[in-house]
Design a protein around this motif. Structure first.
Motif, PDB file in Angstrom:
ATOM      1  N   PHE A   5      12.784   3.791  -3.888  1.00 25.79           N
ATOM      2  CA  PHE A   5      11.196   4.244  -3.088  1.00 25.79           C
ATOM      3  C   PHE A   5      10.755   5.458  -3.789  1.00 25.79           C
ATOM      4  CE2 PHE A   5       8.145   5.631  -0.193  1.00 25.79           C
ATOM      5  CZ  PHE A   5       7.471   4.311  -0.033  1.00 25.79           C
ATOM      6  N   PHE A   6      11.565   6.454  -3.645  1.00 25.74           N
ATOM      7  CA  PHE A   6      11.030   7.700  -4.405  1.00 25.74           C
ATOM      8  C   PHE A   6      10.765   7.744  -5.559  1.00 25.74           C
ATOM      9  CE2 PHE A   6      12.405  11.771  -6.628  1.00 25.74           C
ATOM     10  CZ  PHE A   6      11.419  12.439  -6.090  1.00 25.74           C
ATOM     11  N   LEU A   7      11.443   7.107  -6.563  1.00 22.87           N
ATOM     12  CA  LEU A   7      11.085   7.012  -8.073  1.00 22.87           C
ATOM     13  C   LEU A   7       9.906   6.028  -8.446  1.00 22.87           C
ATOM     14  CD1 LEU A   7      14.816   7.019  -9.261  1.00 22.87           C
ATOM     15  CD2 LEU A   7      13.204   8.886  -9.673  1.00 22.87           C
ATOM     16  N   THR A   8       9.972   5.097  -7.335  1.00 25.34           N
ATOM     17  CA  THR A   8       8.885   3.998  -7.595  1.00 25.34           C
ATOM     18  C   THR A   8       7.515   4.602  -7.270  1.00 25.34           C
ATOM     19  OG1 THR A   8      10.262   2.346  -7.472  1.00 25.34           O
ATOM     20  CG2 THR A   8       8.062   1.928  -7.340  1.00 25.34           C
ATOM     21  N   HIS A   9       7.345   5.172  -6.004  1.00 22.61           N
ATOM     22  CA  HIS A   9       6.256   5.496  -5.252  1.00 22.61           C
ATOM     23  C   HIS A   9       6.042   7.076  -5.246  1.00 22.61           C
ATOM     24  CE1 HIS A   9       5.671   1.277  -4.413  1.00 22.61           C
ATOM     25  NE2 HIS A   9       6.684   1.521  -3.726  1.00 22.61           N
ATOM     26  N   ASP A  10       6.905   7.918  -4.568  1.00 25.54           N
ATOM     27  CA  ASP A  10       6.715   9.312  -4.329  1.00 25.54           C
ATOM     28  C   ASP A  10       6.618  10.125  -5.720  1.00 25.54           C
ATOM     29  OD1 ASP A  10       6.294   8.539  -1.639  1.00 25.54           O
ATOM     30  OD2 ASP A  10       8.419   9.251  -1.080  1.00 25.54           O
ATOM     31  N   ALA A  11       7.532   9.888  -6.362  1.00 23.30           N
ATOM     32  CA  ALA A  11       7.596  10.756  -7.755  1.00 23.30           C
ATOM     33  C   ALA A  11       6.234  10.623  -8.497  1.00 23.30           C
ATOM     34  CB  ALA A  11       8.665  10.402  -8.638  1.00 23.30           C
ATOM     35  N   PRO A  12       5.725   9.362  -8.519  1.00 22.15           N
ATOM     36  CA  PRO A  12       4.344   9.252  -9.305  1.00 22.15           C
ATOM     37  C   PRO A  12       3.351   9.839  -8.643  1.00 22.15           C
ATOM     38  CG  PRO A  12       5.479   7.254  -9.661  1.00 22.15           C
ATOM     39  CD  PRO A  12       6.210   8.039  -8.662  1.00 22.15           C
ATOM     40  N   ALA A  13       3.502   9.933  -7.108  1.00 18.52           N
ATOM     41  CA  ALA A  13       2.515  10.365  -6.227  1.00 18.52           C
ATOM     42  C   ALA A  13       2.301  12.029  -6.233  1.00 18.52           C
ATOM     43  CB  ALA A  13       2.615  10.038  -4.847  1.00 18.52           C
ATOM     44  N   VAL A  14       3.462  12.608  -6.637  1.00 23.89           N
ATOM     45  CA  VAL A  14       3.535  14.096  -6.593  1.00 23.89           C
ATOM     46  C   VAL A  14       2.887  14.245  -8.023  1.00 23.89           C
ATOM     47  CG1 VAL A  14       5.114  15.923  -7.457  1.00 23.89           C
ATOM     48  CG2 VAL A  14       5.596  14.417  -5.363  1.00 23.89           C
ATOM     49  N   ARG A  15       3.082  13.464  -9.187  1.00 24.12           N
ATOM     50  CA  ARG A  15       2.677  13.870 -10.491  1.00 24.12           C
ATOM     51  C   ARG A  15       0.808  13.848 -10.288  1.00 24.12           C
ATOM     52  NH1 ARG A  15       1.107  10.085 -13.969  1.00 24.12           N
ATOM     53  NH2 ARG A  15       2.544   8.449 -13.200  1.00 24.12           N
ATOM     54  N   ARG A  16       0.564  13.075  -9.419  1.00 24.46           N
ATOM     55  CA  ARG A  16      -1.042  12.725  -9.438  1.00 24.46           C
ATOM     56  C   ARG A  16      -1.657  13.827  -8.479  1.00 24.46           C
ATOM     57  NH1 ARG A  16       0.588   7.101  -9.981  1.00 24.46           N
ATOM     58  NH2 ARG A  16       0.876   6.843  -7.489  1.00 24.46           N
ATOM     59  N   ASP A  18       0.964  -1.089  -0.017  1.00 24.67           N
ATOM     60  CA  ASP A  18       0.196   0.107   0.015  1.00 24.67           C
ATOM     61  C   ASP A  18       0.833   1.072   0.003  1.00 24.67           C
ATOM     62  OD1 ASP A  18      -2.227   1.737   0.123  1.00 24.67           O
ATOM     63  OD2 ASP A  18      -2.431   1.521   2.302  1.00 24.67           O
ATOM     64  N   PRO A  19       1.324   1.769  -1.214  1.00 23.74           N
ATOM     65  CA  PRO A  19       2.309   2.763  -1.333  1.00 23.74           C
ATOM     66  C   PRO A  19       1.621   4.364  -0.868  1.00 23.74           C
ATOM     67  CG  PRO A  19       1.619   2.175  -3.266  1.00 23.74           C
ATOM     68  CD  PRO A  19       0.996   1.238  -2.476  1.00 23.74           C
ATOM     69  N   PRO A  20       2.596   5.013  -0.354  1.00 24.78           N
ATOM     70  CA  PRO A  20       1.831   6.341   0.392  1.00 24.78           C
ATOM     71  C   PRO A  20       1.657   7.169  -0.870  1.00 24.78           C
ATOM     72  CG  PRO A  20       4.395   6.436   0.585  1.00 24.78           C
ATOM     73  CD  PRO A  20       3.781   5.042   0.032  1.00 24.78           C
ATOM     74  N   THR A  21       0.509   8.212  -0.671  1.00 20.24           N
ATOM     75  CA  THR A  21       0.310   9.533  -1.291  1.00 20.24           C
ATOM     76  C   THR A  21       0.831  10.547  -0.833  1.00 20.24           C
ATOM     77  OG1 THR A  21      -2.020   9.565  -0.291  1.00 20.24           O
ATOM     78  CG2 THR A  21      -1.866   8.062  -2.235  1.00 20.24           C
ATOM     79  N   VAL A  22       0.694  11.795  -1.303  1.00 21.37           N
ATOM     80  CA  VAL A  22       1.075  12.626  -1.025  1.00 21.37           C
ATOM     81  C   VAL A  22       0.206  13.117   0.186  1.00 21.37           C
ATOM     82  CG1 VAL A  22       1.351  15.297  -1.035  1.00 21.37           C
ATOM     83  CG2 VAL A  22       2.104  13.972  -2.660  1.00 21.37           C
ATOM     84  N   THR A  23      -1.080  12.699   0.377  1.00 25.02           N
ATOM     85  CA  THR A  23      -1.798  13.060   1.353  1.00 25.02           C
ATOM     86  C   THR A  23      -1.249  11.959   2.647  1.00 25.02           C
ATOM     87  OG1 THR A  23      -3.785  13.632   0.239  1.00 25.02           O
ATOM     88  CG2 THR A  23      -4.394  12.732   2.074  1.00 25.02           C
ATOM     89  N   THR A  24      -0.955  10.814   2.209  1.00 19.82           N
ATOM     90  CA  THR A  24      -0.476   9.955   3.353  1.00 19.82           C
ATOM     91  C   THR A  24       0.721  10.496   4.212  1.00 19.82           C
ATOM     92  OG1 THR A  24      -1.046   8.057   2.135  1.00 19.82           O
ATOM     93  CG2 THR A  24       0.177   7.646   3.971  1.00 19.82           C
ATOM     94  N   HIS A  25       1.480  11.128   3.490  1.00 20.62           N
ATOM     95  CA  HIS A  25       2.855  11.898   3.946  1.00 20.62           C
ATOM     96  C   HIS A  25       2.500  13.074   4.741  1.00 20.62           C
ATOM     97  CE1 HIS A  25       5.840   9.341   2.040  1.00 20.62           C
ATOM     98  NE2 HIS A  25       5.347   9.593   0.948  1.00 20.62           N
TER      99      HIS A  25
END
Length: 275
Positions: free
Chosen positions: A190-201, A69-76
């Protein structure tokens, strides 16, 4: 005094560091940055502030209960909300950069009472761009993600540096180049797999930001004017009807120019006491 600690939050365990004395100042790192990536900056601020740095969930010492369950920006942002609630009952100073600034803005939109003053350094608020600019920014973001998939982590890191205008050789004389060895690899992955796409969305609640009690200070880098994160920040300042402020160096100034950044940040916060 430096205090290392762990806080349990819903779905994760966060590692954080407190050092110094004075009003609480939270540094929210960009990219794959963890609690230690801001050590040089925190050390220069600790005489005037109690500085909090932490590992975002998934990075370094911060773990996730369910890795599927990868984090979103809202999760962070919710993680930061719980972390702040654990260490203080008063509004804090917050300085976030890049994804750290986006997370901090999301926190303010949801929990404005926790943040007295936010310095948002080059947040990727692409929703504020014109349609043509937004399309280009999304292309750039996807290009980094595709480079990661096809050419590997450090090729993607180099692409990220180019697209955000970062000169990897531009740093203060006593600052060492960021390591590129295997120790950094898990955080970058982790950043490139999960956080970078989360920023884009991610989409911010812009009306909530505009009405928030927090004093938001959008900040741009002196040498990054040709990049879209810089443009995003100018548009954020326009949306909030506040003047942008300029920091030395570029998008990664928190780590590349900690002395100059600390000086500018202190200058900026001094006339902006938390009510």
């Amino acid at each position: 005094m430096t205090i290392l600690n762990t806080e349990h939050v819903p779905g994760a365990r966060l590692h954080y560091v407190l050092r110094g004395s004075g009003p609480l100042l939270v540094l929210v790192a960009g990219g794959d940055g963890d609690a230690s990536s801001s050590d040089d900056l925190a050390a220069r601020l600790a005489d005037d502030y109690t500085v909090l740095t932490y590992d975002r969930r998934g990075l370094s010492g911060s773990t996730i209960d369910d890795p599927s369950d990868p984090p979103t920006v809202t999760t962070h942002a919710d993680d930061l909300h719980h972390l702040l609630a654990a260490v203080t009952t008063e509004p804090a100073y917050v300085c976030g950069s890049s994804i750290g600034a986006l997370i901090s803005l999301e926190l303010v939109s949801r929990h404005p009472g926790q943040v007295g003053v936010l310095v948002a350094h080059e947040p990727p608020t692409t929703q504020l761009l014109s349609e043509a600019e937004r399309t280009r920014a999304a292309h750039d973001q996807r290009e980094i993600e595709e480079t990661h998939r096809t050419e590997g982590t450090f090729a993607a890191l180099l692409k990220f540096a180019i697209l955000t205008g970062i000169d990897l050789n531009d740093r203060e004389p006593d600052v060492k180049a960021a390591p590129r060895g295997p120790g950094r690899l898990p955080n970058l992955e982790f950043f490139l797999t999960h956080d970078a796409p989360a920023v884009r969305r991610h989409l911010l609640d812009l009306p909530a930001l505009k009405s928030a009690s927090t004093r938001i200070l959008p900040a741009v880098g002196k040498t990054s004017a040709h990049t879209w994160p810089h443009r995003c920040t100018l548009l954020l300042a326009e949306h909030l009807a506040v003047p942008p402020t300029t920091f030395p160096a570029g998008h990664n100034a928190l780590t590349s120019h900690p002395q100059a950044f600390a000086t500018r940040l202190t200058q900026l916060l001094t006339p902006n006491p938390i009510p």
